[in-house]
Structures are given as structure tokens and as C-alpha cells.
Design an enzyme around this catalytic site. Structure first.
Site, PDB file in Angstrom:
ATOM      1  N   ASP A  54      24.024   5.704 195.959  1.00 51.29           N
ATOM      2  CA  ASP A  54      24.909   6.600 196.715  1.00 51.29           C
ATOM      3  C   ASP A  54      24.957   6.275 198.213  1.00 51.29           C
ATOM      4  OD1 ASP A  54      25.064   7.896 194.288  1.00 51.29           O
ATOM      5  OD2 ASP A  54      24.651   9.887 195.107  1.00 51.29           O
ATOM      6  N   HIS A 105      32.341  10.011 196.330  1.00 52.86           N
ATOM      7  CA  HIS A 105      31.212  10.836 196.822  1.00 52.86           C
ATOM      8  C   HIS A 105      31.628  11.595 198.099  1.00 52.86           C
ATOM      9  CE1 HIS A 105      27.079  12.079 196.919  1.00 52.86           C
ATOM     10  NE2 HIS A 105      26.659  11.252 197.836  1.00 52.86           N
ATOM     11  N   HIS A 109      30.620  13.500 203.203  1.00 49.53           N
ATOM     12  CA  HIS A 109      29.364  13.967 202.624  1.00 49.53           C
ATOM     13  C   HIS A 109      28.982  15.372 203.097  1.00 49.53           C
ATOM     14  CE1 HIS A 109      25.241  13.600 201.018  1.00 49.53           C
ATOM     15  NE2 HIS A 109      25.688  12.552 200.368  1.00 49.53           N
ATOM     16  N   HIS A 199      19.735   5.156 196.725  1.00 49.80           N
ATOM     17  CA  HIS A 199      20.709   5.049 197.817  1.00 49.80           C
ATOM     18  C   HIS A 199      20.763   3.636 198.395  1.00 49.80           C
ATOM     19  CE1 HIS A 199      19.860   9.343 197.513  1.00 49.80           C
ATOM     20  NE2 HIS A 199      21.042   9.552 198.054  1.00 49.80           N
TER      21      HIS A 199
HETATM   22 ZN    ZN Z   1      24.900  11.385 198.910  1.00 47.91          ZN
END
Ligand code: ZN
Length: 211
Positions: A54, A105, A109, A199
Site C-alpha cells: 500500500d 487506495h 489517504h 507498504h
Molecule cells: Zn494506506
């Protein structure tokens, strides 16, 4: 004949979209999201897992992830942030060319307290950008922080995007954790059908990449 907008689009193909909607009341426009709408793993007895990365793309870390994936023959799923993808469309194209899955995503964020209006903006602008870069419509959405009670998750659901969370997370957003700790944590918790969250963007991810 080219309009000014068309010329601008040629000159600045990845120009950022206009600022998000300021009036962010929850309009009740979207149905709330429930756990039944979300996948945190898949039901299987086969020894298969999904590794999701991510908060990229990142100029520093995404190429490392792509290299490891190529060497180890790992298909990845990248949940991209619009404001990063707009800066690094070449990395998005590399992810696509290598056969990895690209999901949405959000643009910025945002975590809690996102209403329907800016939730829809976050989802739609990121969809438009990723479609512009890749020519394909993302079908997966990961809500930032896994938070379901927000306008972003509700808007993504209303758009027919599949909501994906996770059931294995080694805590790699804490950059102090070593690669060894992260790897051991993942290996201790994976089960058939697990969805692993790590991530490749959003901060120092040296340990994540080494793990
Ligand atoms: Zn995230």
C-alpha cells in the site's frame, strides 16, 4: 481542431485534479458499508496468500518491490494513492507491465471523518487517474486504515469496487521494526487464503522491502 483543455491535457497529461469538495457533510447518499461487503481473506484450503503493498508508488521503494517480485515470481497487488501515482506514472506502468494488480487506495489517504462528497471525490479522481495511466479500470479498493465507516468506503462500494482489507499485518508502518521481525510476524500469522498488508510507500520502508 484542439480545444485549450485538449492542448493542456497533451502538455500536462497527469495534471492533478481540482481541489476536493469543501462542504463535506455526510449526505446519506451512499449506503453504509458492513463487514459483509469486505474481504479480509479468501476461503480456501490451498496454500495460497495474497501479498498487498500500500501507499505507493514510491520512487525509492517500488522498484525494489518489483525486483523482488520478479526474482521470486511473486504476483503483487498494489493499492495506490492518487497523489503519488500522479507523480510517478512510469512506476504504475511498470507494475502493470509486470502483471501485478493495481487497486485504488484514495487520492490523499484520508482516515476518519470523511463525508460522502469528499469520499466520492477521493475514489473517483483516483479511478480516473489510474484509468488514464493504465487504460484499465481498477476493480479493487482498499479503505485507508481499513476504516469502513467513511465516505470513501461507501463511495467505492457504490461504484461496484470490491473492498479489500487484510488479516495479516506485521506493523511495517513502524519503521523501527527490523526486516526479521516483520518477516517472522507474517510467517507466524499466515493461513491459507490470507491477505497480507505491507507498504512500499508512505514513509521509510527499508525493513518492509528487506523482509
Ligand atoms: Zn494506506
Amino acid at each position: 481542431m484542439f480545444s485549450l483543455a485538449m492542448l493542456l491535457a497533451l502538455a500536462f497529461p497527469f495534471l492533478p485534479p481540482p481541489a476536493p469538495v469543501k462542504n463535506d457533510a455526510d449526505t446519506g447518499h451512499f449506503l453504509p458499508v458492513s463487514q459483509a461487503d469486505v474481504s479480509s481473506s479468501i476461503s480456501t484450503t490451498q496454500k495460497v496468500v495474497a501479498l498487498t503493498l500500500d501507499d505507493g508508488p514510491s520512487r525509492r521503494y517500488t522498484p525494489i518491490a518489483l525486483q523482488v517480485a520478479q526474482t521470486e515470481h511473486i504476483p503483487l497487488t498494489f493499492f495506490l494513492i492518487g497523489q503519488e501515482a500522479v507523480k510517478h506514472p512510469d512506476l504504475v506502468l511498470q507494475e502493470q507491465a509486470a502483471g501485478h494488480v493495481i487497486g485504488n487506495h484514495t487520492w490523499h489517504h484520508p482516515l476518519m471523518g470523511v463525508g460522502d462528497a469528499s469520499g466520492a471525490w477521493e475514489v473517483h479522481q483516483t479511478q480516473l487517474l489510474l484509468m488514464k495511466i493504465t487504460g484499465q479500470r481498477p476493480t479493487l479498493f482498499r479503505p485507508p486504515g481499513g476504516e469502513l465507516n467513511t465516505g470513501t468506503a461507501a463511495a467505492a462500494r457504490a461504484d461496484g469496487l470490491q473492498l479489500i482489507t487484510w488479516n495479516v499485518f506485521p506493523g511495517d508502518t513502524d519503521a523501527k521494526l527490523s526486516a526479521d521481525v516483520l518477516a517472522k510476524s507474517v510467517l507466524a500469522h499466515v493461513r491459507p487464503g490470507s491477505i497480507i498488508l505491507m507498504h512500499d510507500g508512505g514513509g521509510h520502508r527499508d525493513s518492509s522491502m528487506a523482509a
